[in-house]
Design an enzyme around this catalytic site. Structure first.
Site, PDB file in Angstrom:
ATOM      1  N   TYR A  68      -4.565  -1.349  -2.128  1.00  0.00           N
ATOM      2  CA  TYR A  68      -5.786   0.067  -1.319  1.00  0.00           C
ATOM      3  C   TYR A  68      -6.168   0.875  -2.191  1.00  0.00           C
ATOM      4  O   TYR A  68      -6.991   1.568  -2.707  1.00  0.00           O
ATOM      5  CB  TYR A  68      -5.211   0.750  -0.193  1.00  0.00           C
ATOM      6  N   SER A  76       3.844  -2.366  -3.154  1.00  0.00           N
ATOM      7  CA  SER A  76       4.816  -2.719  -2.882  1.00  0.00           C
ATOM      8  C   SER A  76       4.357  -4.415  -2.500  1.00  0.00           C
ATOM      9  O   SER A  76       4.278  -4.711  -2.147  1.00  0.00           O
ATOM     10  CB  SER A  76       5.500  -1.499  -1.429  1.00  0.00           C
ATOM     11  N   GLU A 130      -0.513   1.229  12.075  1.00  0.00           N
ATOM     12  CA  GLU A 130       0.939   1.686  10.086  1.00  0.00           C
ATOM     13  C   GLU A 130       2.387   2.116  10.722  1.00  0.00           C
ATOM     14  O   GLU A 130       2.154   3.438  11.524  1.00  0.00           O
ATOM     15  CB  GLU A 130       0.219   2.767   9.238  1.00  0.00           C
TER      16      GLU A 130
END
Lengths: 397, 361
Positions: free
Chosen positions: A129, A162, A245
């Protein structure tokens, strides 16, 4: 106000306990929160799915357990695993963000292909993103996907990715319609991290570790069929599942664990022979944090009840990210102050306490205050959506 | 498992809110601040019709027999409207003293009068938390000698409940021989506190007095003060947000500037979770005895800190107007200021919380 669980839930709790007693020896040690799960961790995850303690509400057809959603059951599972100190279901961005997105907006083929191996820990995902120029203003992202025959050709760069170095796959926002307004020109693509043209570089942070990566795309060719949702609708696809999320509802149990570790630390550390907990100033800070923690814990219970009733808890939910991240950081800050000079030891120094985890935490948690919507963005959200204050006048298109 | 107010509780809170909106608007609060006597009486009569003085008193004694969570959400509304009502002593701490420590005869005599709103009851317990100057009350042979400061609901009290230095509780009448009384004027003109000086004053002991009874009165009082601050703080945030939505500078409403929005967000972020803490602390007083004292400490100290932050920040959002008497915002600021110090400021209360957990001697 009734803080007692209904008998049917107490019976469920007994089932969870019985499972834990019987199987806890099979649990892996040191399960990483992110990255590629070990073979032991994958087997454990598969056992949990089989018994309904992971992927509980995902339909059978897609590799889940297929139970009806019941937030109290989920909470009981979390409580019992935490109490028994047994690793609970895998949590990663594939499971928490991609799976709900596919279930809601993916094609049947996409669901069949990706959900089950993702749930089982066999396919690891990363999230593409953020970009160097698009952080808080994510919709301004510039990574381009240009049409070429049956493919998109992707060029650009992602950051804060990550697990990119370990991931098999990426779910990625790219600009397919450069001439449209910024929110309407984005598409949501999924593709293999082994596709030619992808370069992953570790991003070392202030902690000295590379918890994140940068990902560079040079002429990366992805078939058009690997779009999720409609072309140009990627912003809305991503937003539809932002609600999933991780951490949006906070994790009071994790904060409680850190707080208990802090109490233990304050009983052990001494200055001039006096324990930190006997120092009135340190102690006052400790009790002050304990009260804040209690407030967040009960706020969490309130959210739980709202969720089980299908009500929108409004402000009580909107403030969680801001307050939880800050409180977690303050707990670490007190631990550092209690240790004094020992609190700034690092690496493998003599006299290092708890492997330097407080120091690492104090720095990493600052990253959490910034990441996933900065504190300042959170305050915009709280004031605009929670308090109904005016939005910033729009300038940029 | 349900962490929420019930439908009945929401209705109760709404009815108190509506009553106070109609009967305790700011201009009445101003009048009360100038002349506690007359205005308070009419408001008190209305509150009594609603059953507020007897909310915690069992139905057998003419009360409503409600729980502490009910009382706390009523109290939140009282704080919201900075209502000049003598509630803390009369409706919470004094009835609790009588219920926990009083004889049947004492209960029968006083509880129905309190429940009906016929009398105001002051409470003198400050010295159980901390002794300042030479305060402290000694009981000897049915009389009290010494003095007590910051007596709650001091003015117009028809009865005082007085704690001595040895965990005894006593009933003292305001016209008792040897009793002298001095008002202590505070920044907050919506409630009265005062000093009682005892010179061999005849007092009637509550026969079942104990350290625990005194502590439970203080626990309940602290939770109610926390609820008062919660309500007052909530109102200050609402006023700040409304003002920021009207006031224009540089051609924009100031509420569209992030500098101002973020102050409002910070206030809401601090106050909203503390609502759940107040609910739980009040619930624990009735239902979770093992947690009650610690949570009363946490609620009191935490709301004191959040309250101070909200009070100064909401005032700043109002700019110069917030600082004037004209706007009247200072009634909330001062209310929160008194709440913070009564029954122990946050540092003292946190020390108690530490002691409860074996963290301090």
């Amino acid at each position: 106000m009734d803080l007692v669980y209904d008998p049917k839930y107490e019976a469920f709790r007994e089932e969870v306990r019985a499972f834990l007693t019987k199987h806890k020896d099979q649990a892996p040690r040191g399960l990483g929160a992110a990255g590629r799960p070990s073979p032991d961790a994958c087997s454990w995850q598969q056992l949990l799915i089989q018994h309904g303690y992971a992927a509980r509400t995902i339909p059978n057809d897609y590799g889940g357990y297929g139970a009806k959603p019941d937030i109290l059951e989920s909470r009981i599972i979390a409580e019992e695993f935490s109490t028994a100190r047994v690793p609970s279901a895998l949590q990663n961005q594939g499971i928490s963000m991609l799976v709900p997105t596919l279930l809601e907006l993916g094609t049947e083929e996409q669901k069949k292909k990706w959900v089950k191996p993702t749930l089982r820990g066999e396919v690891v995902w990363c999230q593409g993103y953020s970009e160097p120029g698009s952080g808080s203003d994510l919709a301004s992202l510039q990574t381009k996907a240009t049409e070429d025959g049956d493919d998109f050709v992707i060029n650009g760069q992602k950051i804060w990715t990550s697990t990119a170095h370990e991931a098999d796959m990426i779910f990625c926002l790219v600009r397919t319609e450069p001439d449209k307004p910024k929110h309407e020109g984005i598409s949501y693509l999924i593709f293999s991290m082994k596709t030619p043209g992808i370069e992953v570089r570790p991003l070392t942070t202030m902690t000295g570790h590379a918890e994140f990566n940068e990902v560079f795309f040079t002429d990366v060719r992805v078939p058009k069929t690997q779009i999720v949702g409609q072309r140009g609708q990627g912003w809305f696809v991503a937003n539809a599942t932002l609600k999933y999320e991780r951490g949006m509802l906070g994790d009071p149990a994790a904060m409680e664990t850190r707080f208990q570790a802090l109490v233990d630390l304050m009983r052990e550390e001494t200055v001039d022979g006096q324990r930190a907990i006997d120092n009135p100033i340190f102690r006052d800070r400790l009790v002050r944090l304990q009260a804040e923690l209690a407030a967040m814990k009960f706020n969490g219970l309130r959210l739980l009840t709202s969720a089980s009733r299908g009500e929108d808890p409004g402000l009580a939910r909107l403030i969680v990210k801001l307050q939880s991240c800050e409180l977690t950081h303050q707990i670490s800050a007190l631990a550092i102050d209690v240790m004094g000079e020992f609190g700034v030891l690092y690496d493998d120094s003599p006299y290092l306490r708890s492997h330097g985890s407080w120091q690492w935490g104090y720095m990493f948690q600052l990253g959490l205050i910034i990441g996933g919507g900065t504190a300042q963005i959170q305050k915009n959200i709280i004031s605009e959506r929670g308090l109904g204050m005016p939005r910033e006048p729009k300038l940029a298109k | 498992m349900e962490f929420a107010l019930s439908e009945e509780q929401r209705m109760l809170q709404d009815s108190v809110r509506r009553f106070l909106e109609q009967n305790a608007p700011l201009d009445k609060v101003r009048l009360a601040a100038g002349d506690t006597h007359t205005v308070q009486r009419s408001l008190w009569a209305g509150a009594s019709e609603l059953g507020i003085p007897g909310m915690l008193i069992p139905e057998d004694f003419g009360g409503m027999g409600l729980g502490f969570l009910d009382a706390a959400i009523v109290y939140e509304m009282i704080g919201r409207h900075v209502a000049p009502l003598p509630i803390l002593g009369t409706a919470v701490m004094a009835p609790l003293a009588l219920m926990l420590a009083g004889s049947e005869a004492q209960q029968e005599k006083w509880l129905p009068k309190i429940a009906a709103g016929e009398i105001v009851a002051g409470v003198a317990v400050t010295e159980k938390i901390g002794i300042r100057e030479d305060a402290g009350v000694k009981a000897r042979k049915g009389t009290l000698t010494g003095k007590s400061l910051f007596v709650i609901d001091w003015a117009e009290a028809d009865l005082y409940i007085v704690a001595d230095s040895d965990h005894g509780l006593h009933l003292v009448l305001p016209d008792a021989k040897g009793l002298s009384r001095r008002a202590l004027n505070t920044i907050d003109k919506t409630r009265s506190v005062g000093e009682l000086v005892f010179d061999q004053v005849a007092a009637e002991p509550l026969p079942r007095s104990s350290a625990d009874a005194v502590a439970r009165m203080i626990d309940a009082g602290r939770v109610m003060l926390a609820a008062d601050t919660l309500g007052a703080g909530q109102m200050m945030i609402e006023k700040a947000v409304a003002y920021a939505g009207e006031r224009k500078q540089f051609g924009r409403v100031i509420g569209s500037f992030q500098a101002v929005k973020h102050l409002c967000a910070e206030m809401a972020a601090a106050l909203e979770p503390s609502r759940s803490l107040v609910w739980y602390a009040a619930h624990a007083l009735d239902e979770v005895p093992g947690d009650a004292r610690l949570m009363a400490c946490h609620a009191k100290s935490h709301l004191s800190e959040v309250g101070r932050f909200v009070a100064r920040t909401a005032t700043e959002v109002h700019g110069g107007m917030g600082f004037t008497d004209l706007l009247g915002l200072h009634y909330w600021f001062k209310r929160i200021g008194l709440d913070r110090q009564l029954l122990g400021g946050p540092e003292l209360v946190r020390l108690e919380a530490a002691r409860l957990q074996g963290w301090a001697a």
